[in-house]
Scaffold this motif. Sequence first.
Motif, PDB file in Angstrom:
ATOM      1  N   VAL A  65       0.837  -1.205   0.000  1.00  0.00           N
ATOM      2  CA  VAL A  65       0.000   0.000   0.000  1.00  0.00           C
ATOM      3  C   VAL A  65       0.872   1.255   0.000  1.00  0.00           C
ATOM      4  N   ARG A  66       1.947   1.246   0.765  1.00  0.00           N
ATOM      5  CA  ARG A  66       2.761   2.450   0.884  1.00  0.00           C
ATOM      6  C   ARG A  66       3.829   2.577  -0.192  1.00  0.00           C
ATOM      7  N   LYS A  67       4.412   1.457  -0.612  1.00  0.00           N
ATOM      8  CA  LYS A  67       5.555   1.529  -1.521  1.00  0.00           C
ATOM      9  C   LYS A  67       5.207   1.198  -2.979  1.00  0.00           C
ATOM     10  N   ALA A  68       4.180   0.376  -3.209  1.00  0.00           N
ATOM     11  CA  ALA A  68       3.874  -0.056  -4.578  1.00  0.00           C
ATOM     12  C   ALA A  68       2.369  -0.201  -4.798  1.00  0.00           C
ATOM     13  N   PRO A  69       1.591   0.883  -4.610  1.00  0.00           N
ATOM     14  CA  PRO A  69       0.133   0.756  -4.753  1.00  0.00           C
ATOM     15  C   PRO A  69      -0.310   0.366  -6.163  1.00  0.00           C
TER      16      PRO A  69
END
Length: 150
Positions: A55-59
Amino acid sequence: MSMIFIWTLLVFVAGLGVGRILFTDTRPRRLASLHLSARGWDANQIAGLFASVIVRKAPRLIPNVILETDKTLVFEHPRPRFKTHYMFVPKKDIKNIGELGSEDMSYICDLFTALATIIQSRQLSDYRLWSNGPDKQDVAYLHFHLGADD
């Protein structure tokens, strides 16, 4: 030194570097809190850790995203229980509502703004909104469901 040792050392150091990048800004999860049982680690705790990274690095790896802000991700539920079933996820590693702090409020406000945006744009009137506590979650990461049959 043998080549196997050198390659093993290089892979280990590379793994530490990649792990540092991926798991920066995740909430610490003590090994004891991951509930090692006879079956292994609790799947929802491991899923929560990986959800945090994605979710934070590769949505962009998440399919069927319908709305994304700098603090919230909204996507279609992969196994919908309603005609309309969306997931609302803050882009901050929060395991459950009971752990919210003042530094999390901007993420929660943004999430509820996204909820209002989707409800209004889809003209939903008969809907359910819910979040489960940590022991009832399939993924130990704060998220909300929006479900409607209209």
